[in-house]
Write a protein that holds these residues in place. Structure first.
Motif, PDB file in Angstrom:
ATOM      1  N   ASP C   4       0.430  -1.188  -0.068  1.00 36.83           N
ATOM      2  CA  ASP C   4      -0.096  -0.347  -0.338  1.00 36.83           C
ATOM      3  C   ASP C   4       0.669   1.276   0.303  1.00 36.83           C
ATOM      4  OD1 ASP C   4      -2.035  -2.053   0.208  1.00 36.83           O
ATOM      5  OD2 ASP C   4      -2.651  -1.325   2.333  1.00 36.83           O
ATOM      6  N   PHE C   5       0.554   2.466  -0.997  1.00 38.61           N
ATOM      7  CA  PHE C   5       1.351   3.583  -0.482  1.00 38.61           C
ATOM      8  C   PHE C   5       0.629   4.802  -1.054  1.00 38.61           C
ATOM      9  CE2 PHE C   5       4.591   6.502  -1.601  1.00 38.61           C
ATOM     10  CZ  PHE C   5       5.251   6.676  -0.420  1.00 38.61           C
ATOM     11  N   TYR C   7       0.786   7.532  -3.581  1.00 42.88           N
ATOM     12  CA  TYR C   7       1.916   8.150  -5.007  1.00 42.88           C
ATOM     13  C   TYR C   7       1.725   9.583  -4.789  1.00 42.88           C
ATOM     14  CZ  TYR C   7       3.940   3.584  -5.195  1.00 42.88           C
ATOM     15  OH  TYR C   7       4.794   2.516  -5.804  1.00 42.88           O
ATOM     16  N   PRO C 163      -4.125   6.590  -4.373  1.00 42.50           N
ATOM     17  CA  PRO C 163      -3.226   5.257  -3.752  1.00 42.50           C
ATOM     18  C   PRO C 163      -3.481   4.580  -4.500  1.00 42.50           C
ATOM     19  CG  PRO C 163      -5.420   6.822  -2.924  1.00 42.50           C
ATOM     20  CD  PRO C 163      -4.849   6.941  -4.281  1.00 42.50           C
ATOM     21  N   VAL C 164      -2.436   3.586  -3.924  1.00 42.23           N
ATOM     22  CA  VAL C 164      -2.219   2.489  -4.821  1.00 42.23           C
ATOM     23  C   VAL C 164      -2.328   1.371  -3.108  1.00 42.23           C
ATOM     24  CG1 VAL C 164      -0.921   0.769  -6.095  1.00 42.23           C
ATOM     25  CG2 VAL C 164      -0.800   2.972  -6.717  1.00 42.23           C
ATOM     26  N   ARG C 165      -3.083   0.098  -3.802  1.00 43.34           N
ATOM     27  CA  ARG C 165      -3.876  -0.541  -2.424  1.00 43.34           C
ATOM     28  C   ARG C 165      -3.834  -2.127  -3.024  1.00 43.34           C
ATOM     29  NH1 ARG C 165      -2.638   2.770   0.406  1.00 43.34           N
ATOM     30  NH2 ARG C 165      -4.276   5.043   0.782  1.00 43.34           N
TER      31      ARG C 165
END
Lengths: 386, 357, 314
Positions: C4-5, C7, C163-165
């Motif tokens: 999870d981040f 970006y 957000p990339v989860r």
């Protein structure tokens, strides 16, 4: 050197910064590409193929970003390759581009490498916890610090060796308008006084995290088009496993093998006498003496003698990291190519204030992973002997 | 150019490979298979090159542990592309062309089942204007399929026929993960999954790995009775944005085929990398094939499509038709990126100077 | 396993114009060699230079092609079934990918007219358009007038947060599995390479020297020697132990390779190469199939190992 002769005729790089909020990823790449094309005196339409290099996709959160970048890179309708060999990737990308020319497949190839590390957090991207494994790493510094300790134990190098490297590289960076860190008055004492992060590595002995890109135009001998090409005399790449029983992480076999192949191909028997300057991938200061040994500039255990004696400064016997090196600018995916580019700038006589007078043959070097992927080249002001 | 041939090939495919995302467990046996085929050991390999993806594995540097499967001490000459391994094969072919090495072992691997593949692939899109909507791969393919249906480029019956042909052929392919003797009518009777696409018109989510051995002409005959000589090899990429692309064209296929010197009427067998049924028709049209070319005798990607190895598998399957004497001129095609954005074409023949036909 | 981040993407001049427009409830097209294009390409397809002319276009258009999404994946515009479509906005040469909100696939057809449904709270992102809806459908949100800018009005939008989860199921290799099952029983199991005879811990799917899976099981002592180490003083995202702490390579007695673990119960300044250490196991009831069953290593108090016994592992 087998294959057709190849030369670097255009070099471009960005102004590397911790964060380049003024550009997108495409804009960052184009800043380097447009400079390289202008330097070579060619237009995008004259490029036959594009080779893109970048470290892990988790840094920018885009899977294979070269796909969406194809138009910005001028690659539409052309062959485009994406290389990823960890930290060595910038070097590998240049070598793959050179191979396309040497193989006779293309006449004029654009190599571009980039990292926009401000889109995420490199420490996070490199330390995503993997199930079952102890979460003890603290990014690259935590990985390499134990091996630096091993080097100190094995070589008996004095503790200030790393600080001497850091002070030199940061001072060299002041001569390079593209460098990220441009700190005045960095001294051995100030480095020694900086915070110990990953003991034995201090804060000022570590590389920054940068946004940046680098691009090269590489052509065959019929399409050079500039008066001062950097001729590619030799390239080498070698890999070995991350961990293996008895594997030497201080003086890795892959680095030794790559260097031996490189010197053989370039017809060099004594690197320290025959190479005029070297741009070496040194993300933590202690890697300068380690790689001087690994590359054969010094016997095992004695690389630090050159560092401590000032022989790696701009006026020394073997100037190392004239540009300020990885310690001053580190867009990871581009870092290896920046080393290769600096070597080419030197033999072209185009390195500006950090030019080593009369440099005729120079080394560009990159490594990656757990000191296991090596890529290097020798470039010269004269065509390679046939 | 040096004459280079495909002299070894091995693969593994599975719907749900239970092992690690590094796929080392798959690489060890397929390397052994390549060595058994060629009679070589790792010391005979001049260059190693792999294709894989960090996002498929969910971690940075996922390709690094794969180096263990080589047994890389003493060190090896090695490289990696963050692409399907068909492009690793291209890099290896270039390396042999430079004269630096005479042989190469190329491999690709991926555990597509480790996450939701169709969602992960949304990370391949423009990160500013597309990824935030998380358009999944199947939806994108369905947009293309409908455009073709409504433009009269293909019919539902055509798509059903592609599925029936591939899945029926896959029955005789021991590596296929989806196979069934079906008629086009049986396929056509199935409900739509992502309207207008039926589930069987989409390649199954597949785990797997493949390895392929290349040798320059002077080494080829010592390792293979009937090498598959590469007489043309090229690739090209198209623009990315769907909104400015003609979805019913893949110009890069034609560019690559022309650069590879493909004369469609001479090609007896082609392995086309089409993860969706309508894409086989689209690629076939770009390549200019008629009914005289047999397409996908292996069952193609609809029978199994391990990400980052699927393109290389097409190369190996095509080459194997030359080894067996079934064909003298074959084409392998690989694709990468959304909706056939990036395409590679490899022309192989039974004679080093070109096919007999 | 979670990756999870959030970006943070800087936009550059062209995308900044587009995103600022969205924030202000306007769709801006770029004038390019291929006509008016939305979203604006960062570089013109023919000149390869950034477009400089932007024009507002209608937020209505025609569906050129569409698909039904019966089973949406996480973070798509809707959790319930919806359509994705390529929409040609009126007067524009290109199409735009977006969601169309209709009750069922039967409500979709190529050629249907749609208009954007804007979010009330807009930040300068493609998701400021919540979706498209049939043009004739009644307004379903209070704000359908694309004129009320929200966050940061007046200032250009220069970045977006994405957000990339991701969720991955992680599996171990058979060799690793044997090792982790051993840990669940409080045992440290190495395996020997059938070719070189070296004992690997953890065992390996491929001996990195010989390329063969390790085989014969060897139970190892939970005592060993510190070969080299680092004192971590730096905090970082995702860190689970508070610095300073020692991360050490421990060469277990009987093993041919050191592995990384924590070294605690000792002043970091006292840690030495060659120090003899022993595993400190967590309470048995907390054991799982993890290296974390070993809480950490701690000094045994025995005299340091001779340099020659571990110098080949530095």
């Amino acid at each position: 050197m087998t294959g057709r002769p190849a030369a670097v005729v255009g070099i471009g790089q960005t102004h590397h910064r911790a964060k380049r909020p003024d550009v997108s990823m495409a804009g960052l790449c184009r800043e380097a590409i447009d400079r390289a094309l202008a330097d070579a005196g060619v237009e995008m339409g004259q490029i036959d193929a594009v080779v893109v290099g970048k470290a892990p996709d988790l840094f920018e959160g885009v899977m294979m970003p070269e796909l969406y970048l194809a138009q910005a890179l001028g690659a539409v309708g052309k062959p485009l390759l994406r290389v990823h060999t960890a930290g060595s990737v910038g070097g590998t990308t240049a070598i793959v581009a050179a191979s396309l020319v040497r193989a006779g497949v293309h006449r004029r190839v654009l190599a571009v490498a980039f990292e926009k590390q401000s889109e995420s957090n490199a420490m996070w991207a490199l330390s995503v916890p993997v199930p079952f494994v102890m979460p003890v790493h603290a990014g690259a510094g935590g990985y390499f610090a134990p091996h630096v300790r091993s080097y100190i134990r094995r070589s008996g190098a004095p503790p200030e060796t790393g600080a001497i490297v850091a002070a030199k590289d940061r001072t060299n960076a002041l001569l390079n308008p593209y460098a990220h860190l441009r700190h005045d008055n960095v001294t051995v004492e100030s480095v020694m006084a900086s915070q110990m992060l990953w003991d034995p590595i201090r804060y000022d002995e570590t590389c920054p995290s940068s946004d940046g890109a680098c691009a090269l135009v590489i052509t065959d001998e019929d399409h050079v088009g500039v008066e001062n090409p950097a001729w590619i005399h030799a390239t080498a790449m070698r890999s070995e496993p991350t961990t293996a029983a008895g594997r030497d992480q201080v003086n890795p076999a892959a680095g030794q093998a790559a260097a031996a192949a490189l010197w053989r191909e370039a017809g060099i028997s004594s690197p320290i006498d025959e190479i005029d300057c070297a741009e070496i991938y040194v993300p933590f200061s202690w890697f300068e003496p380690m790689w001087l040994e690994n590359l054969g500039f010094a016997a095992p255990g004695t690389g630090w003698h050159l560092t401590v004696a000032g022989e790696t400064s701009l006026t020394g016997r073997i100037p190392v990291n004239m540009s300020g090196g990885v310690l001053s600018s580190n867009p990871i995916g581009a870092s290896g190519m920046l080393r290769f580019a600096e070597a080419a700038l030197q033999v072209r006589g185009a390195a500006g204030q950090h030019q080593i007078a009369g440099a005729r043959r120079a080394l560009g070097h990159a490594y990656g992973g757990g000191s296991q992927f090596f890529a290097m080249w020798v470039v010269g002001s004269a065509p390679p002997a046939t | 150019m040096r004459r280079v041939a495909v002299v070894g090939f091995a693969q593994r495919q599975a719907l749900d490979f239970p092992g690690s995302p590094t796929c080392v467990e798959l690489l060890v046996p397929i390397f052994a298979e390549c060595f058994a085929q060629t009679g070589w050991t790792k010391d005979d390999i001049g260059f190693w090159c792999s294709g894989s993806s960090d996002y498929l594995a969910g971690r940075s540097f996922s390709f690094v542990s794969a180096v263990d499967a080589i047994g890389a001490l003493p060190p090896v000459v090695e490289s990696h592309v963050e692409m399907d391994a068909a492009w690793a094969m291209y890099e290896a072919w270039v390396k042999i062309q430079t004269g630096e090495v005479d042989t190469a072992l190329v491999y690709g691997f991926g555990k597509s089942s480790a996450a939701t593949l169709r969602r992960i692939l949304a990370l391949q899109l423009d990160p500013y204007t597309m990824t935030p909507l998380w358009p999944d791969t199947v939806s994108l393919a369905a947009l293309q399929a409908r455009a073709g249906l409504e433009a009269g480029r293909w019919s539902q019956a055509d798509l059903a026929a592609v599925v029936a042909t591939n899945l029926t052929r896959a029955v005789t392919n021991p590596h296929a993960v989806r196979a069934a003797s079906m008629t086009p009518e049986e396929v056509a009777s199935l409900p739509a999954y992502a309207d207008p696409l039926r589930a069987l018109e989409c390649a199954p989510v597949t785990d797997g790995a493949a390895a392929l051995v290349l040798a320059a002409e002077d080494r080829a005959l010592e390792s293979c009775a009937q090498p598959a000589y590469i007489t043309g090899f090229a690739h090209a990429i198209d623009a990315h944005h769907l909104g400015t692309r003609d979805l019913l064209r893949a110009p890069s296929v034609q560019i690559a085929a022309k650069a590879a010197g493909v004369t469609p009427e001479t090609v007896e067998v082609a392995e086309v990398h089409a993860p969706f049924a309508h894409q086989e028709l689209l690629v076939r049209s770009e390549l200019g094939f008629t009914d005289s070319t047999t397409i996908n005798p292996s069952g193609g990607a609809l029978g199994g499509n391990p990400m980052f190895a699927g393109g290389l598998i097409r190369m190996g399957e095509a080459a194997s038709r030359i080894w067996s004497g079934q064909a003298d001129t074959v084409v392998g095609h690989a694709t990468s990126g959304p909706l056939l954005q990036h395409n590679l074409v490899c022309l192989m023949t039974s004679e080093p100077t070109g096919g007999r036909s | 396993m979670r990756v999870d981040f959030d970006y943070t993407r800087s936009l550059g001049p062209v995308l900044s114009v587009f995103m600022t427009g969205l924030r202000d409830g306007r769709i801006l097209a770029a004038r390019t060699s291929a006509g008016l294009v939305v979203p604006p390409p960062e570089f013109d397809p023919v000149t390869l230079q950034p477009p400089t002319q932007f024009e507002p276009v209608a937020d209505t258009g025609v569906v050129e092609t569409w698909t039904w999404v019966p089973d949406p994946v996480a973070d798509q515009p809707f959790e319930r079934p919806f359509a994705f479509a390529l929409i040609r906005l009126d007067g524009v040469e290109s199409t735009l990918l977006h969601a169309v909100d209709v009750p069922a696939a039967d409500d979709m057809r190529t050629g249907m007219r749609v208009r954007a449904r804007w979010r009330e709270h807009r930040v300068g992102a493609i998701t400021d358009i919540a979706c498209f809806v049939p043009e004739e459908s009644p307004a379903s949100t209070p704000d359908t007038s694309p004129s009320v800018p929200t966050a940061g009005a007046g200032e250009p939008v220069t970045g977006i947060v994405t957000p990339v989860r991701l969720r991955y199921t992680y599996a171990a290799s058979p060799e690793e599995s044997a090792f982790f099952r051993g840990l669940a029983d409080g045992r440290i199991l190495g395996q020997r390479c059938p070719a070189c005879g070296k004992v690997y811990v953890p065992p390996r799917g491929a001996c990195p020297v010989d390329g063969l899976p390790t085989t014969d099981e060897v139970e190892l002592s939970d005592e060993g020697t510190v070969t080299t180490f680092c004192i971590v003083n730096v905090p970082f995202l995702g860190q689970r132990i508070t610095p300073p702490y020692v991360s050490a390579y421990v060469l277990l007695d009987g093993a041919d390779i050191a592995f990384l673990h924590l070294l605690l119960d000792v002043d970091p300044a006292e840690v030495r190469m060659g120090m003899r250490v022993r595993a400190v196991w967590r309470p048995r009831e907390e054991w799982t199939t993890s290296l974390e069953n070993i809480s950490h290593f701690a000094p045994t108090g025995a005299p340091d190992a001779d340099y020659d016994t571990y110098k080949g592992h530095l």
